[in-house]
Design a protein around this motif. Structure first.
Motif, mmCIF file in Angstrom:
data_model
loop_
_atom_site.group_PDB
_atom_site.id
_atom_site.type_symbol
_atom_site.label_atom_id
_atom_site.label_comp_id
_atom_site.label_asym_id
_atom_site.label_seq_id
_atom_site.Cartn_x
_atom_site.Cartn_y
_atom_site.Cartn_z
ATOM 1 N N LEU A 47 -3.136 42.497 116.705
ATOM 2 C CA LEU A 47 -2.395 41.336 117.497
ATOM 3 C C LEU A 47 -0.906 41.740 117.719
ATOM 4 C CD1 LEU A 47 -2.724 38.770 118.952
ATOM 5 C CD2 LEU A 47 -2.025 37.758 116.714
ATOM 6 N N ASP A 48 -0.219 41.775 116.572
ATOM 7 C CA ASP A 48 1.211 41.940 116.514
ATOM 8 C C ASP A 48 1.640 43.310 116.352
ATOM 9 O OD1 ASP A 48 3.988 42.197 116.363
ATOM 10 O OD2 ASP A 48 4.305 40.254 115.308
ATOM 11 N N PHE A 49 1.894 44.352 117.163
ATOM 12 C CA PHE A 49 1.915 45.876 116.910
ATOM 13 C C PHE A 49 3.217 46.121 116.969
ATOM 14 C CE2 PHE A 49 1.170 50.196 119.337
ATOM 15 C CZ PHE A 49 1.394 50.767 117.950
ATOM 16 N N TYR A 50 4.201 45.433 115.989
ATOM 17 C CA TYR A 50 5.403 45.626 115.698
ATOM 18 C C TYR A 50 5.678 46.944 115.343
ATOM 19 C CZ TYR A 50 4.018 45.802 110.828
ATOM 20 O OH TYR A 50 3.574 46.269 109.667
ATOM 21 N N GLN A 51 4.887 48.049 114.831
ATOM 22 C CA GLN A 51 5.273 49.433 114.448
ATOM 23 C C GLN A 51 5.532 50.100 115.839
ATOM 24 O OE1 GLN A 51 2.193 47.563 113.765
ATOM 25 N NE2 GLN A 51 1.484 48.392 112.007
ATOM 26 N N TYR A 52 5.175 49.462 117.186
ATOM 27 C CA TYR A 52 5.367 50.479 118.302
ATOM 28 C C TYR A 52 7.091 50.568 118.233
ATOM 29 C CZ TYR A 52 5.107 52.292 123.069
ATOM 30 O OH TYR A 52 5.308 53.088 124.119
ATOM 31 N N TYR A 53 7.677 49.686 118.456
ATOM 32 C CA TYR A 53 8.801 49.736 118.521
ATOM 33 C C TYR A 53 9.816 50.175 117.465
ATOM 34 C CZ TYR A 53 8.860 47.193 123.065
ATOM 35 O OH TYR A 53 8.555 46.699 124.468
ATOM 36 N N ASP A 54 8.993 50.143 116.080
ATOM 37 C CA ASP A 54 9.880 50.593 115.061
ATOM 38 C C ASP A 54 9.745 52.203 115.148
ATOM 39 O OD1 ASP A 54 9.979 48.228 114.020
ATOM 40 O OD2 ASP A 54 8.733 48.523 112.343
ATOM 41 N N THR B 77 5.989 43.986 120.021
ATOM 42 C CA THR B 77 6.796 42.909 119.610
ATOM 43 C C THR B 77 8.394 43.413 118.878
ATOM 44 O OG1 THR B 77 6.000 42.528 117.524
ATOM 45 C CG2 THR B 77 5.340 40.811 119.153
ATOM 46 N N CYS B 78 9.261 42.642 119.146
ATOM 47 C CA CYS B 78 10.421 43.101 118.443
ATOM 48 C C CYS B 78 11.091 41.909 117.477
ATOM 49 C CB CYS B 78 11.584 43.476 119.518
ATOM 50 S SG CYS B 78 13.073 44.235 118.949
ATOM 51 N N ASN B 79 10.708 41.950 116.273
ATOM 52 C CA ASN B 79 10.932 40.775 115.446
ATOM 53 C C ASN B 79 12.221 41.010 114.755
ATOM 54 O OD1 ASN B 79 8.254 39.815 115.865
ATOM 55 N ND2 ASN B 79 7.641 41.257 115.021
ATOM 56 N N VAL B 80 12.995 39.754 114.382
ATOM 57 C CA VAL B 80 13.924 39.683 113.416
ATOM 58 C C VAL B 80 13.673 40.434 112.202
ATOM 59 C CG1 VAL B 80 15.559 38.390 111.951
ATOM 60 C CG2 VAL B 80 14.840 37.702 114.539
ATOM 61 N N GLY B 81 14.496 41.245 111.561
ATOM 62 C CA GLY B 81 13.967 41.854 110.333
ATOM 63 C C GLY B 81 13.351 43.362 110.449
ATOM 64 N N SER B 82 12.921 43.550 111.659
ATOM 65 C CA SER B 82 12.317 44.777 112.013
ATOM 66 C C SER B 82 13.220 45.844 112.088
ATOM 67 C CB SER B 82 11.392 44.726 113.203
ATOM 68 O OG SER B 82 12.260 44.607 114.349
ATOM 69 N N TYR C 159 15.600 47.513 119.765
ATOM 70 C CA TYR C 159 16.071 46.453 121.127
ATOM 71 C C TYR C 159 16.614 45.146 120.599
ATOM 72 C CZ TYR C 159 13.025 50.104 123.159
ATOM 73 O OH TYR C 159 12.292 51.171 123.758
ATOM 74 N N GLY C 160 16.262 44.109 121.334
ATOM 75 C CA GLY C 160 16.980 42.588 121.098
ATOM 76 C C GLY C 160 16.024 42.160 119.874
ATOM 77 N N ARG C 161 16.427 42.049 118.816
ATOM 78 C CA ARG C 161 15.436 41.607 117.840
ATOM 79 C C ARG C 161 15.288 40.277 117.597
ATOM 80 N NH1 ARG C 161 18.302 45.791 113.224
ATOM 81 N NH2 ARG C 161 17.483 47.761 114.487
ATOM 82 N N GLY C 162 14.152 39.606 117.668
ATOM 83 C CA GLY C 162 13.885 38.392 117.911
ATOM 84 C C GLY C 162 13.749 37.684 119.424
ATOM 85 N N PHE C 163 13.801 38.892 120.334
ATOM 86 C CA PHE C 163 13.575 38.225 121.824
ATOM 87 C C PHE C 163 12.433 38.806 122.289
ATOM 88 C CE2 PHE C 163 18.199 37.270 121.253
ATOM 89 C CZ PHE C 163 18.170 36.429 122.212
#
Length: 610
Positions: A268-275, A454-459, A463-467
């Motif tokens: 669902l949340d593919f946060y690793q992409y932007y990491d 996604t671009c999460n706070v703490g990641s 980019y704009g973390r949390g946005f």
């Protein structure tokens, strides 16, 4: 294929040549419309040039898991280019070995005849191997099949939810069919599960057999093994997923599969992409550096700091004419620097507009499509980082935000930067030629896969973390498709196919298997379904995070990691400028598939590209 965000789905829209979409910016809407018209022109040109490729249709079952006998017309392509013509070429051998290679279509731009001549889809692996086998006296039949609901393979659904069986929504060239209402459209039968069965049914169809038979005279047909063609699937990105799953679930029909850059782990949340993008920005092999990343990240932090100081202005805080007081506006500098359409007022209009601007990158970073030899000022990571460093050295007093604003102007040209979330919603809720393929893929992400970048706070997202939080993507699925079960849908797909473990659920085995039943255990024995799947990935490509690798599944026999390579770059046209690692990846595919076919008795012991 060559694995793509319009706002909530900003990481999943605007297909270039690749399959899975790259991060998208709203300003790309105008570019999308222009490129759509250009694509149709290129398809017409390709059809004229690729005169040995046939464009054909066959009747595919609409619902493989239901009781309806309804069908739709699915488009496929075929060439006998790598089949010896008996009337021209004479061999001393009584018969030739025969194979059938199928390039699996997916969610990218509509296929055309170039898919079997020179495209990003299956050229470097499938066509390259076919050419080699042909020169070793093999006959290789080449096919490509278009995915249902894309291009010209879209079923028509009547308003009473009963399907038309006589024609398609689109004409043979992919253009809209004026005889049918574009708004009366139904995605009921769009899924990867149906697509896997489409592949299997096509392989077993009379249409596929007919092409093999008509290349031979009667005596050759009797002596040949053509009636039992050895089918190998090739796919990149989502088609790579389908290729792997078709072999996994139907080993009695599919002999082997090449799964290039295939993210088989729905998430669902593919946060690793932007990491992963952050890692690419410091990767010296592709032109990155620590200083490049520092300036890049700092620029986004500076914009976020401005946004954090500004609360969304309500209507009663504006001047009577609806505008804001520019002398008090902290957003004006940002809006002016980046040439935002509608200026600071458009940014202030909603939190979603701010997210569209900074949450998926102030500028485009082509991590998954990085081409070291491309020609263009900012066409790859090296060009972007070199320009950032040059700007910093030439103008040491400029802020990082100003540096990226200059790069944005180069990328956008004279176009202003669109950030209007409402425009996105309007565009994506009105189905057109320009967005038809995009909408189909977005439906699949909502209904099956997630993959939301996604671009999460703490990641470590640059980019704009949390946005860009997952809530935005879930909201989009609800607004556009009325789907509010995305989390459950993704979990269901993961369980069904088995993700990295390649261990399908009992439901998948019951739904997909024939009466004899496939062998679905993972390992290296001769009877396992996964032993003839090769997974090839590039370590620059963010989609590798969800693919089968030696790290994610050490039990799989054949995995190749290609250093410095982006999203299935080795399936592209073979060029003299290709890095040696890309050349070695193709060779690993050639060697592995050749062994499956019995061309060589020596299999590569280690499928690692140094």
């Amino acid at each position: 294929m060559n694995p793509p965000t319009l706002l909530p789905i900003v990481g999943l829209l605007l297909f270039g040549a690749d399959a899975l979409p790259e991060p998208f910016h709203l300003s790309d809407l105008q570019r999308m419309k222009r490129e759509h018209k250009l694509t149709l022109t290129q398809q017409e040109d390709a059809s004229a040039a690729d005169d040995d490729v046939e464009t054909l249709f066959f009747d595919q079952r609409l619902d493989h898991f239901g009781e309806t006998d309804a069908t739709f017309r699915q488009r496929y392509f075929y060439t006998s280019r790598y089949v010896h013509k008996n009337e021209i070429e004479v061999t001393t051998q009584p018969s030739r070995s025969t194979a059938a290679f199928l390039c699996v279509g997916g969610e990218g731009p509509s296929l055309d005849t170039s898919v079997l001549t020179n495209s990003v889809h299956c050229t470097g692996d499938m066509i390259g191997l076919a050419d080699r086998l042909f020169n070793e006296n093999w006959d290789v039949h080449l096919y490509a099949i278009e995915h249902r609901y894309y291009g010209a393979s879209v079923p028509i659904i009547k308003s009473d939810a009963q399907p038309f069986t006589e024609h398609l929504r689109r004409g043979d060239d992919g253009s809209a069919d004026d005889n049918h209402d574009e708004n009366q459209f139904d995605y009921t039968y769009l899924s990867s599960r149906q697509a896997v069965k489409d592949i299997v049914e096509f392989v077993k169809s009379n249409e596929a057999l007919t092409h093999s038979e008509k290349q031979m005279d009667v005596e050759d047909a009797a002596a040949s093994n053509t009636n039992n063609n050895t089918w190998i699937l090739f796919g990149g990105s989502y088609p790579g997923m389908l290729s792997a799953w078709a072999r996994l679930l139907h080993p009695e029909t599919i002999h082997g599969a090449v799964a290039n850059s295939a993210p088989v782990q729905p998430q669902l949340d593919f946060y690793q992409y932007y990491d992963h993008v952050a890692l690419d920005l410091v990767d010296e092999r592709v032109g990155g550096s620590e200083e490049c990343k520092r300036i890049f990240v700092e620029a986004h932090e500076q914009v976020v700091a401005v946004f954090d100081e500004v609360s969304v202005q309500s209507d009663n805080e504006k001047d009577p004419d609806g505008s804001s007081d520019e002398s008090k506006d902290p957003l004006e500098e940002v809006a002016t620097l980046f040439n935002v359409c509608g200026g600071a007022d458009m940014l202030r209009a909603s939190r979603r507009n701010m997210e569209a601007f900074v949450g998926d990158g102030l500028i485009r970073v082509p991590s998954q499509s990085n081409d070291p030899s491309c020609e263009g000022h900012l066409c790859n990571i090296k060009g972007i980082c070199n320009t950032i460093i040059e700007e910093h050295m030439s103008n040491p007093n400029h802020s990082s935000m100003e540096i990226l604003a200059n790069l944005k102007k180069i990328q956008n040209g004279l176009l202003c930067e669109e950030v209007d979330y409402n425009e996105l919603i309007e565009f994506m809720t009105t189905r057109t030629d320009e967005n038809a393929n995009d909408l189909a893929w977005l439906y699949q992400t909502c209904n099956e896969f997630g993959f939301y970048q996604t671009c999460n706070v703490g990641s470590t997202c640059p980019y704009g973390r949390g946005f860009h939080l997952i809530e935005r993507d879930l909201e989009f699925c609800q607004i556009v498709f009325g789907i509010d079960t995305v989390t459950q849908n993704v979990a269901s797909s993961l369980e069904y196919y088995g993700g990295w473990k390649l261990s399908p659920s009992s439901e998948a085995q019951e739904n997909e298997s024939n009466t004899s039943g496939p062998h679905l255990s993972v390992g290296g024995s001769e009877n396992t379904a996964s032993n003839r799947i090769i997974f090839v990935n590039g370590d620059v490509d963010p989609w590798t995070e969800l693919a089968v690798t030696e790290t994610s599944n050490g039990d799989v026999e054949n995995t190749v990691m290609v250093p410095g390579a982006s999203h299935h770059f080795w399936t592209h046209e073979i060029k003299d400028t290709d890095d040696k690692a890309v050349v070695a990846a193709r060779q690993a595919i050639y060697d592995t598939v050749s062994e499956w076919l019995g061309v060589s008795t020596a299999a590569p012991e280690v499928l690692a590209v140094e």
